[in-house]
Every structure is written in C-alpha cells, then in structure tokens.
Design a protein around this motif. Structure first.
Motif, PDB file in Angstrom:
ATOM      1  N   ALA A   1      24.048 -68.576 -46.183  1.00  0.00           N
ATOM      2  CA  ALA A   1      24.454 -68.062 -44.704  1.00  0.00           C
ATOM      3  C   ALA A   1      24.219 -66.543 -44.770  1.00  0.00           C
ATOM      4  O   ALA A   1      24.490 -65.891 -45.664  1.00  0.00           O
ATOM      5  CB  ALA A   1      26.087 -68.280 -44.568  1.00  0.00           C
ATOM      6  N   PRO A   2      23.747 -66.027 -43.538  1.00  0.00           N
ATOM      7  CA  PRO A   2      23.782 -64.546 -43.595  1.00  0.00           C
ATOM      8  C   PRO A   2      25.139 -63.777 -43.362  1.00  0.00           C
ATOM      9  O   PRO A   2      26.117 -64.809 -43.251  1.00  0.00           O
ATOM     10  CB  PRO A   2      23.110 -64.400 -41.914  1.00  0.00           C
TER      11      PRO A   2
ATOM     12  N   TYR B   1      15.319 -63.804 -34.168  1.00  0.00           N
ATOM     13  CA  TYR B   1      16.875 -64.317 -34.207  1.00  0.00           C
ATOM     14  C   TYR B   1      17.814 -63.083 -34.596  1.00  0.00           C
ATOM     15  O   TYR B   1      18.885 -63.008 -34.254  1.00  0.00           O
ATOM     16  CB  TYR B   1      16.716 -65.385 -35.140  1.00  0.00           C
TER      17      TYR B   1
ATOM     18  N   ILE C   1      19.700 -70.571 -40.676  1.00  0.00           N
ATOM     19  CA  ILE C   1      20.179 -70.751 -39.531  1.00  0.00           C
ATOM     20  C   ILE C   1      21.370 -71.484 -39.337  1.00  0.00           C
ATOM     21  O   ILE C   1      22.404 -71.362 -38.577  1.00  0.00           O
ATOM     22  CB  ILE C   1      19.187 -71.010 -38.454  1.00  0.00           C
TER      23      ILE C   1
ATOM     24  N   GLU D   1      23.601 -72.446 -41.413  1.00  0.00           N
ATOM     25  CA  GLU D   1      24.733 -71.812 -42.148  1.00  0.00           C
ATOM     26  C   GLU D   1      25.357 -70.825 -41.354  1.00  0.00           C
ATOM     27  O   GLU D   1      26.568 -70.676 -41.282  1.00  0.00           O
ATOM     28  CB  GLU D   1      24.487 -71.453 -43.583  1.00  0.00           C
ATOM     29  N   ASP D   2      24.521 -70.043 -40.679  1.00  0.00           N
ATOM     30  CA  ASP D   2      25.092 -68.770 -39.921  1.00  0.00           C
ATOM     31  C   ASP D   2      25.632 -69.617 -38.740  1.00  0.00           C
ATOM     32  O   ASP D   2      26.867 -68.958 -38.332  1.00  0.00           O
ATOM     33  CB  ASP D   2      23.569 -68.307 -39.182  1.00  0.00           C
ATOM     34  N   GLN D   3      25.312 -70.544 -38.099  1.00  0.00           N
ATOM     35  CA  GLN D   3      26.086 -71.063 -37.158  1.00  0.00           C
ATOM     36  C   GLN D   3      27.229 -71.602 -37.547  1.00  0.00           C
ATOM     37  O   GLN D   3      28.516 -71.663 -36.641  1.00  0.00           O
ATOM     38  CB  GLN D   3      25.243 -72.218 -36.491  1.00  0.00           C
TER      39      GLN D   3
ATOM     40  N   GLN E   1      29.259 -70.982 -40.252  1.00  0.00           N
ATOM     41  CA  GLN E   1      30.138 -70.272 -41.099  1.00  0.00           C
ATOM     42  C   GLN E   1      30.519 -68.978 -40.391  1.00  0.00           C
ATOM     43  O   GLN E   1      31.703 -68.372 -40.425  1.00  0.00           O
ATOM     44  CB  GLN E   1      29.495 -69.554 -42.566  1.00  0.00           C
ATOM     45  N   ASN E   2      29.655 -68.444 -39.525  1.00  0.00           N
ATOM     46  CA  ASN E   2      29.522 -67.142 -38.764  1.00  0.00           C
ATOM     47  C   ASN E   2      30.089 -67.190 -37.275  1.00  0.00           C
ATOM     48  O   ASN E   2      30.767 -66.250 -36.856  1.00  0.00           O
ATOM     49  CB  ASN E   2      28.532 -66.020 -39.116  1.00  0.00           C
ATOM     50  N   ARG E   3      29.488 -68.027 -36.608  1.00  0.00           N
ATOM     51  CA  ARG E   3      29.734 -68.095 -35.204  1.00  0.00           C
ATOM     52  C   ARG E   3      31.005 -68.581 -34.849  1.00  0.00           C
ATOM     53  O   ARG E   3      31.502 -69.582 -35.542  1.00  0.00           O
ATOM     54  CB  ARG E   3      28.637 -68.742 -34.361  1.00  0.00           C
TER      55      ARG E   3
END
Lengths: 404, 214
Positions: A133-134, A348, B77, B79-81, B83-85
């Motif tokens: 994750a970023p 993105y 992407i 994981e970003d959705q 964990q972060n969003r």
C-alpha cells in the motif's frame, strides 16, 4: 435573479457555429505547420543561429525586444523534430518509488468572521512494483494575524498565499525524497505544475527573486538526494515549439518576435497531437525564455510532450540535469505513462496527491466551527460576517416547500 | 465450540432506537457476517445495545468506478484503496435488546448508542447463551423484534435463518435451542404462511441435521 435562458438561445447557437468554423480554420493552419515542421526537422544550424540571435538581442540585452518565449532541441542529432519516442515497457523499472505532492488553500476572507489562511499539502509515496500500500500524507498549516492584519501582507494579498502553497509543494517533495530514497531504487518526485516557476501577482521584484531562489533550492535538494524531479502539466497551453519554428519561417516578421502570423492561436498541443500516438513522447526541448535565464545551470528547465492516451497531450518538465540522462528520461517516460494507464490518461499518483491535498467545503466549515468554539471559550465576541456576506447567503439560499 | 476474545468490528456511525449503522475498515471485515449478534458498548460502561447485522455494504465513488474498468488492477492500487482511502464498510444493525444495570432486556433500548461507540461481535459462549436463552415458557421474545422489522429494508426470512444457524453453532450445536427457536417462529408466524413456509424451508436446508420438517 436567475438566468433568462431564452435570451441566450441565439447566442449559444452562434457560439457553436463559430467554434466549428474556427476549428476548420485551425485544421488548415495546422496542416501548414506540420508540413513546415517536417521540412525543417533537421534544421539544426538555422535553429542554433536563431537561438543565438534571441540570446543576444533579447535575453542578454539591456533593451530587449518583446518576446514570449520559445524553445531549442536539447539534442541536435539524427532524430528530427518530428521524432516520436515510443513507450517501452522494458524501460519501466522493476521497482521504484514515485512521490507526488499537491497543495490547496483557504485564502483570507475579509467578509468572514475570522481572519486566517490555511495551506494544506498532501501527497502520496507510491512503491511501484512492490505490491505494498502506498503511504499518504496531509500537512495543514494554519496562519493567523499576530499583529494588525491590515499591516500584514499575507492577509491582504492572495498571491502571497498561493506562492507559499507552491513552495510548500516542492519543499514537501524534497523532504519526502530525502526520507524515502533507497540505494539502487530510483525515486521520482512529480508535481502537478510547471517547474519553470514564475511567481505572479502584486509582489515586489525582491520577493520574486527570493521565491525563485527558494524554489531552486528545493530542486537542488532533490537532485543532491539522487532523485529525479518532474513537473506534469495536463492540457498545456504553451506554444514554445511553434514559436521556435515560426522564428525560422520565411514569412516571419523579423522585427516582431511575438508575431505568429497565420499560426496565431495554435499551441504545441495542436501540433504534437498530430504527431504522437498513445505512449509516445516528443524530443526534449530546452525552454528559451527570460524565466529560464533566472534558473541556475543544472536547474534550467527542459520539457517533452507525451501522449497519455487517445489524443491527450501532456507536457513533462525536467531539470536539464535529468533531461541529459538518457536512462532517467526513458524511465520517467515509462513510469509516467504507466501511471496514466491506471486511471486512463492521467497519472494515478497525481490524482491521489490532489485528493490528499484538497480542502473540501465541509472541512472548512468544520474548521471554522472549531475556531468559533475556541474563540467563545476564550471569552471573545466573535464578529459576525459582514452584511454583504449575510445578504448573499439569504439571496442564494434554496427554495422551501410547504409540507402538510 | 470455540470461545474467542471480544472482537471489535467497528464503531457506530449513526443510530436510532430501532437500530444503528457501523462503520469499519476493510481489515475489520473478516469476522462479522450477515445475521451475527453484535453489541454497541461504550468504553468503561456495562450498558450495551444488542443487534443483528442485516445488511453490509461497501460504497464506491468515481475513482473506484474508474479503477474497476482497468484490467488486472495492480496490488499497490488495491491496497491503496483498501487501506488509505476513506471509504468505510458500512453494516446495518437491527436492535434486538439491551443490557442495563446488569439486566438483559429483549426490547428496544431507552436510548440508542452514540456516534463512535465501539461495536463488538458477540462470540463468547456465555454471552451468546445468556442473550438467546429461552424464557421459562420457552419463548424467545427478541424474535418478535426481528419479525416487526420493515420487510422492505430488512430481509427478515434470511436474517432469521442466518441468526438461528449462527447461534446454533455458537451454542455448541444446541439442537434443543434450535428447535425451540423454530417452534417460537411457528407460533409467531401462524397467521403469516407467506413468511413462515419459506423460512422453515430455508432453515431445514441450512440445518439438515435438525428434524425441522417433522
């Protein structure tokens, strides 16, 4: 009072008709430009002579001629001006870090109950090829007058707040670059604006110089951290390459470097949308302008155009220190186009940075509610909004309906 | 039966006397299930409100809609959705009881839980047995609250089946309890064959080891 749409119908029709006619004329002119470009694709001597002329009579002159800015190819080799460099997935690093930062602000509002401004810098650290994750970040800064705000330029000059926001973005990139750089893993920092930063607004020349010096300081920090820096501009409006071509056109006005003749109104995007297919980039050009003369040697700004998908053309700015590194350019081209494939046509990481930076209306309302609460707790009579602001709220409020 | 520690599955988003909504992160989604018994319990308090999860939904936005169109979205992407969003998973809960002053009451609470009260999954054997224990008459009064739920928002028959199946297992495959619940349902729905018959059929499929058809 609501718009009277009936009164506008004829003008809207006329607008569409005019737009169609303009487009036809544009296409005609563009064909001519393309033909000239292909004719002069390897005209390095002419372009070099013209560049030297500009430097002597404009950029270094005490009485410079009016000049908008042009460009010069960074590499004058066997690859012509119309060369298109294809995206090569093989240039994409297996593993890389991409950092993007963006900023937003709440400007001081003299009609509001409280005088303050807020800058929020947000962004993302994207670990390409690592499946993780970023990391995202968001850093708000709240400033308020400590003396009489009428005497404090920051609360009367919105340009200053915007400049501070811009500096905050590149400062954040420099900071994140230093934090996240790892040996042997390339790190690209990218921002959603031009690198050739020119502070605008009612500011003194001295302040302008200070801002440009500070901006370049961060560029240097990123470079010294061993990282790459790029500016990404979606839908750019520059005509630097067109101007460069116009300056060697036989019908140019020699005494007027700003004259574009029949090419007036065309942009570099018009040109490169006809040359570049999805994933392809143009040759790299160095910006030739007063602004670039203020940038130190390694910070001088270059750029290329990139087709990010369909016929969407973006401009990518690079410091010359990066632009001269062929490996870096191939990797940056590949990474940015790869990022554009995620959402389609727009990187993105930049979209996410914008999302992390934006201050929504409800956030502002919540902030002002909290400020109001603290002011009350501090025993202060909060000044109401001005009569003008109150009246606007009343007049613009929605309609209600009786419900039995 | 496996006793597990109290599992926090999220926090109250909004609430009314009849139910409440829970917000949770994607990482918290592995434990709760449709029909699970949960309780909203403020920190440091012995009072709580019990409910059954009758709906779970995950919102999208324009960014998600765009990402769904890509082939093979990459792990970074996804994981970003997740964990972060800030797109919480939302669960809707139907209130079926509460505990106050040490007493368990199968009815609507005097007050709903508050925003951000933590919500736990009821998986401890003792607590589940206490809440679902039939009265001396064999009645399970909280089932009435389920049957009274608005049918256009709560899938009553499916909720009953999921709940009975869940409690049956948490009570250690307690056949006596399960059959008591079935008898209670037959009694409460004796005038509503439209709901009773499909519910019994579904229960019989979900718990084939029980003589529900008989």
């Amino acid at each position: 009072m609501s718009l009277d749409f009936e009164q506008l119908t004829d003008r809207v029709n006329e607008m569409a008709q005019t737009a169609r006619e303009r487009q036809y004329r544009r296409l005609d002119r563009l064909r001519e430009v393309l033909a000239f470009l292909r004719e002069k694709r390897l005209a390095w001597e002419e372009l070099t002579r013209q560049r030297e002329f500009i430097e002597k009579t404009v950029l270094a002159s005490r009485q410079p001629k009016p000049f908008r800015g042009s460009a010069i190819p960074l590499h004058m080799d066997q690859l012509g001006l119309d060369e298109a460099f294809a995206y090569d997935a093989g240039d994409l690093p297996d593993v890389a870090t991409i950092v993007s930062a963006d900023g937003s602000q709440i400007v001081p509002d003299r009609h509001a109950a409280f005088v303050y401004y807020l800058i929020n810098i947000g962004g993302i650290v994207y670990h390409h090829g690592q499946g993780e994750a970023p990391e995202v970040f968001s850093e708000p800064t709240l400033e308020f007058p400590t003396e009489d705000e009428l005497d404090d330029a920051m609360f009367n000059n919105y340009a200053s707040v915007t400049i501070k926001r811009d500096l905050g973005e590149i400062e954040m990139l420099a900071r994140q670059a230093q934090q996240y750089k790892q040996a042997k893993i390339p790190l690209l920092t990218v921002m959603d604006q031009r690198l050739l930063y020119v502070p605008t607004g009612e500011i003194s020349p001295q302040f302008k110089d200070e801002v440009i010096a500070e901006w370049q300081g961060y560029m240097q920090d990123i470079r010294q951290a061993g990282c790459w820096l790029a500016g990404y501009i979606d839908s750019p409006r520059k005509s630097s390459v067109l101007t460069m071509l116009r300056h060697i056109h036989p019908e140019r006005d020699i005494d007027n470097l700003k004259d574009m003749g029949e090419w007036t109104g065309l942009t570099d995007v018009d040109l490169f949308s006809r040359i570049l297919r999805p994933g392809e980039r143009s040759k790299i050009f160095q910006d030739v302008s007063f602004s670039n003369t203020r940038f130190r040697r390694l910070n001088k700004v270059c750029f290329f155009y990139l087709n990010t998908g369909g016929s969407n053309i973006a401009r990518v700015d690079l410091p010359v220190s990066v632009a001269r590194d062929a490996t870096a350019v191939r990797a940056i081209h590949a990474m940015l186009y790869d990022q554009c494939q995620i959402l389609g046509r727009y990187p993105y990481v930049i979209a996410r940075a914008d999302e992390m930076a934006v201050v929504q209306r409800r956030d502002q309302e919540e902030l002002e509610f909290r400020i109001g609460r603290r002011m009350d707790a501090a025993g202060l009579d909060t000044v109401e909004t001005t009569s003008k602001a109150q009246t606007k709220v009343l007049a613009r409020s929605g309609k209600g309906r009786f419900e039995p | 039966m496996m006793d597990r520690a109290q599992v926090e599955i999220g926090r109250v988003l909004r609430a009314s006397t009849a139910g409440f909504a829970i917000g949770c992160r994607v990482s918290q989604l592995s434990q709760p299930a449709f029909g699970s018994l949960v309780k909203a319990k403020p920190l440091g308090s012995e009072e709580c409100v019990y409910g059954l999860i009758y709906d779970m939904h995950i919102d999208d936005d324009q960014l998600i809609q765009r990402l769904v169109m890509t082939e093979n979205p990459r792990a970074e992407i996804i994981e970003d959705q997740r964990q972060n969003r800030m797109l919480p998973v939302e669960m809707s809960v139907l209130t079926v009881g509460y505990k106050q002053d040490g007493r368990l009451i199968h009815g609507l609470p005097p007050r709903p839980p508050l925003n951000l009260d933590p919500v736990q999954l009821c998986v401890e054997g003792d607590e589940v047995r206490e809440f679902t224990e039939p009265l001396g008459t064999g009645a399970l009064p909280y089932l009435r609250l389920i049957l009274r739920a608005p049918a256009n928002r709560v899938p009553v028959d499916q909720l009953l089946v999921a709940h009975v199946r869940d409690v049956y297992r948490l009570r250690g495959n307690d056949q006596v309890w399960a059959l008591t619940a079935v008898e209670e349902l037959i009694e409460l729905l004796r005038s509503n064959y439209e709901l009773l018959v499909p519910t019994l059929e579904a229960l019989s499929t979900a718990l084939p080891e029980l003589p529900i058809g008989a």
